[in-house]
Design a protein around this motif. Sequence first.
Motif, PDB file in Angstrom:
ATOM      1  N   PHE A   1      -5.890 -54.093  44.439  1.00  0.00           N
ATOM      2  CA  PHE A   1      -4.466 -53.850  44.230  1.00  0.00           C
ATOM      3  C   PHE A   1      -4.244 -52.685  43.274  1.00  0.00           C
ATOM      4  CE2 PHE A   1      -3.836 -58.446  45.485  1.00  0.00           C
ATOM      5  CZ  PHE A   1      -3.199 -58.140  46.680  1.00  0.00           C
ATOM      6  N   GLU A   2      -5.110 -52.524  42.295  1.00  0.00           N
ATOM      7  CA  GLU A   2      -4.976 -51.426  41.340  1.00  0.00           C
ATOM      8  C   GLU A   2      -5.285 -50.075  41.979  1.00  0.00           C
ATOM      9  OE1 GLU A   2      -5.921 -53.681  37.100  1.00  0.00           O
ATOM     10  OE2 GLU A   2      -7.524 -52.609  38.136  1.00  0.00           O
ATOM     11  N   ALA A   3      -5.965 -50.095  43.123  1.00  0.00           N
ATOM     12  CA  ALA A   3      -6.307 -48.851  43.807  1.00  0.00           C
ATOM     13  C   ALA A   3      -5.215 -48.384  44.764  1.00  0.00           C
ATOM     14  CB  ALA A   3      -7.617 -49.027  44.578  1.00  0.00           C
ATOM     15  N   ARG A   4      -4.197 -49.218  44.972  1.00  0.00           N
ATOM     16  CA  ARG A   4      -3.139 -48.870  45.921  1.00  0.00           C
ATOM     17  C   ARG A   4      -2.354 -47.644  45.454  1.00  0.00           C
ATOM     18  NH1 ARG A   4      -1.634 -53.251  49.294  1.00  0.00           N
ATOM     19  NH2 ARG A   4      -3.565 -54.313  49.852  1.00  0.00           N
ATOM     20  N   GLN A   5      -1.845 -46.869  46.425  1.00  0.00           N
ATOM     21  CA  GLN A   5      -0.976 -45.725  46.145  1.00  0.00           C
ATOM     22  C   GLN A   5       0.249 -45.799  47.039  1.00  0.00           C
ATOM     23  OE1 GLN A   5      -1.173 -43.454  43.829  1.00  0.00           O
ATOM     24  NE2 GLN A   5      -3.155 -44.137  43.009  1.00  0.00           N
ATOM     25  N   PRO A   6       1.450 -45.595  46.506  1.00  0.00           N
ATOM     26  CA  PRO A   6       1.740 -45.391  45.082  1.00  0.00           C
ATOM     27  C   PRO A   6       1.360 -46.632  44.290  1.00  0.00           C
ATOM     28  CG  PRO A   6       3.757 -45.768  46.300  1.00  0.00           C
ATOM     29  CD  PRO A   6       2.686 -45.613  47.323  1.00  0.00           C
ATOM     30  N   PRO A   7       1.016 -46.472  43.028  1.00  0.00           N
ATOM     31  CA  PRO A   7       0.460 -47.586  42.257  1.00  0.00           C
ATOM     32  C   PRO A   7       1.467 -48.697  42.001  1.00  0.00           C
ATOM     33  CG  PRO A   7       0.897 -45.711  40.829  1.00  0.00           C
ATOM     34  CD  PRO A   7       1.095 -45.224  42.236  1.00  0.00           C
ATOM     35  N   TYR A   8       0.952 -49.926  42.010  1.00  0.00           N
ATOM     36  CA  TYR A   8       1.762 -51.063  41.600  1.00  0.00           C
ATOM     37  C   TYR A   8       1.854 -51.088  40.079  1.00  0.00           C
ATOM     38  CZ  TYR A   8       1.163 -53.223  46.265  1.00  0.00           C
ATOM     39  OH  TYR A   8       1.175 -53.494  47.597  1.00  0.00           O
ATOM     40  N   SER A   9       2.917 -51.685  39.554  1.00  0.00           N
ATOM     41  CA  SER A   9       2.967 -51.952  38.121  1.00  0.00           C
ATOM     42  C   SER A   9       1.955 -53.055  37.823  1.00  0.00           C
ATOM     43  CB  SER A   9       4.368 -52.420  37.717  1.00  0.00           C
ATOM     44  OG  SER A   9       4.649 -53.690  38.285  1.00  0.00           O
ATOM     45  N   GLN A  10       1.539 -53.170  36.563  1.00  0.00           N
ATOM     46  CA  GLN A  10       0.585 -54.206  36.200  1.00  0.00           C
ATOM     47  C   GLN A  10       1.160 -55.585  36.475  1.00  0.00           C
ATOM     48  OE1 GLN A  10      -2.550 -53.566  35.431  1.00  0.00           O
ATOM     49  NE2 GLN A  10      -2.919 -55.768  35.507  1.00  0.00           N
ATOM     50  N   GLU A  11       2.459 -55.713  36.303  1.00  0.00           N
ATOM     51  CA  GLU A  11       3.128 -56.990  36.579  1.00  0.00           C
ATOM     52  C   GLU A  11       3.002 -57.353  38.054  1.00  0.00           C
ATOM     53  OE1 GLU A  11       5.409 -60.403  35.828  1.00  0.00           O
ATOM     54  OE2 GLU A  11       4.569 -58.966  34.414  1.00  0.00           O
ATOM     55  N   GLU A  12       3.205 -56.361  38.920  1.00  0.00           N
ATOM     56  CA  GLU A  12       3.118 -56.613  40.352  1.00  0.00           C
ATOM     57  C   GLU A  12       1.680 -56.916  40.761  1.00  0.00           C
ATOM     58  OE1 GLU A  12       4.986 -57.034  44.151  1.00  0.00           O
ATOM     59  OE2 GLU A  12       5.586 -57.134  42.057  1.00  0.00           O
ATOM     60  N   VAL A  13       0.718 -56.233  40.149  1.00  0.00           N
ATOM     61  CA  VAL A  13      -0.696 -56.517  40.436  1.00  0.00           C
ATOM     62  C   VAL A  13      -1.003 -57.970  40.110  1.00  0.00           C
ATOM     63  CG1 VAL A  13      -3.069 -56.060  39.716  1.00  0.00           C
ATOM     64  CG2 VAL A  13      -1.520 -54.150  40.137  1.00  0.00           C
ATOM     65  N   GLU A  14      -0.579 -58.426  38.942  1.00  0.00           N
ATOM     66  CA  GLU A  14      -0.837 -59.805  38.529  1.00  0.00           C
ATOM     67  C   GLU A  14      -0.171 -60.791  39.480  1.00  0.00           C
ATOM     68  OE1 GLU A  14       0.498 -60.085  34.533  1.00  0.00           O
ATOM     69  OE2 GLU A  14      -1.025 -58.710  33.740  1.00  0.00           O
ATOM     70  N   ARG A  15       1.032 -60.455  39.913  1.00  0.00           N
ATOM     71  CA  ARG A  15       1.755 -61.321  40.828  1.00  0.00           C
ATOM     72  C   ARG A  15       1.029 -61.441  42.168  1.00  0.00           C
ATOM     73  NH1 ARG A  15       7.492 -59.720  43.605  1.00  0.00           N
ATOM     74  NH2 ARG A  15       8.008 -61.716  44.549  1.00  0.00           N
ATOM     75  N   LEU A  16       0.577 -60.324  42.699  1.00  0.00           N
ATOM     76  CA  LEU A  16      -0.104 -60.321  43.988  1.00  0.00           C
ATOM     77  C   LEU A  16      -1.470 -61.003  43.920  1.00  0.00           C
ATOM     78  CD1 LEU A  16       0.838 -56.700  45.075  1.00  0.00           C
ATOM     79  CD2 LEU A  16       1.592 -58.809  46.179  1.00  0.00           C
ATOM     80  N   VAL A  17      -2.188 -60.795  42.831  1.00  0.00           N
ATOM     81  CA  VAL A  17      -3.490 -61.446  42.658  1.00  0.00           C
ATOM     82  C   VAL A  17      -3.305 -62.957  42.588  1.00  0.00           C
ATOM     83  CG1 VAL A  17      -5.436 -61.785  41.098  1.00  0.00           C
ATOM     84  CG2 VAL A  17      -4.625 -59.473  41.581  1.00  0.00           C
ATOM     85  N   THR A  18      -2.311 -63.403  41.836  1.00  0.00           N
ATOM     86  CA  THR A  18      -2.037 -64.832  41.723  1.00  0.00           C
ATOM     87  C   THR A  18      -1.721 -65.437  43.092  1.00  0.00           C
ATOM     88  OG1 THR A  18      -1.191 -64.570  39.470  1.00  0.00           O
ATOM     89  CG2 THR A  18      -0.570 -66.577  40.642  1.00  0.00           C
ATOM     90  N   ALA A  19      -0.930 -64.717  43.875  1.00  0.00           N
ATOM     91  CA  ALA A  19      -0.583 -65.196  45.210  1.00  0.00           C
ATOM     92  C   ALA A  19      -1.813 -65.279  46.099  1.00  0.00           C
ATOM     93  CB  ALA A  19       0.457 -64.271  45.836  1.00  0.00           C
ATOM     94  N   ARG A  20      -2.669 -64.288  46.009  1.00  0.00           N
ATOM     95  CA  ARG A  20      -3.876 -64.286  46.842  1.00  0.00           C
ATOM     96  C   ARG A  20      -4.813 -65.419  46.447  1.00  0.00           C
ATOM     97  NH1 ARG A  20      -6.319 -58.733  48.762  1.00  0.00           N
ATOM     98  NH2 ARG A  20      -4.381 -58.990  49.935  1.00  0.00           N
TER      99      ARG A  20
END
Length: 288
Positions: free
Chosen positions: A140-159
């Motif tokens: 998720f941190e490698a995505r472009q345009p980059p996600y905010s850290q908050e969004e990364v945490e949200r998506l990781v939690t969901a996964r």
Amino acid sequence: MATDVEVVSEADEPGWEVDPDDEWGLAVIATVGRQLRLRREARGMRVPDFAKAVGYGEDLIYKIESGKRIPRPEFLDKAEQVLRADGLIVAMKEDVEKVRYPKKVRDLAKLEGQAVEIGVYVGLSVHGLLQTEEHACALFEARQPPYSQEEVERLVTARMARKAIFEKSPAVALSFVQEEASLRRRVGGTMVRRRQLEHLLEVAQLRNVTFQVMLTDTVAHPGVDGKIELLKFADGTAVGRSDGAFNGRPTSDPKELRILELRYGTIRAQALTPGESVAFIEQVLGET
């Protein structure tokens, strides 16, 4: 009431974004925001006073109350305490928890939770159900345009929440075919990569899981057009999707499902056997 609370601004604590395509989620967050505003007003508190009491910026309070941001659980806990809501605000945490994940992730998790059999072919990355938390975070941190850290945490939690499928009883029959390239790709640091490979070995040993590797030097196969997913349910129905068929849309049409099943069956026949696949992962792990 404490007056020296460190205020968290929207820039530092943006909250969860509301999915504009999620009608149910929008309704839930609008209701939560309205209840918070009514409770605050009933206590005779202005937004600046409430913001200071809970330690959040006024801009964030306005957005939460207007249904434009999803409040975090810790915000609701603080609001419950400050507004002395007698459990009313805390009771909303369950609904908020459900809508914090993007709608498409919730829909996928719901289907996976109902399935009795799942078959997946993946070419570019390790399938989400097989990812470690660190591996998912690195992707998720490698995505472009980059996600905010908050969004990364949200998506990781969901996964990670989707992996509850491995704990279901009776167990779901799971079949995975992963391209060799997805196992060799250097996602995260060395330890992240090693832990991901070790996790695959652990999952491959589960009795309800069949894990296979498709070697890169294998001849062309029906999966070269992209990912294939097949989910079967207890009532005999099924749903499938393929990047290279039917415009990539999900399908429950029997004729189209037979095509996807034929393609997936051919892929499994061309891949390494489960035993050979475990030996291959051990080899890659030894090279890491």
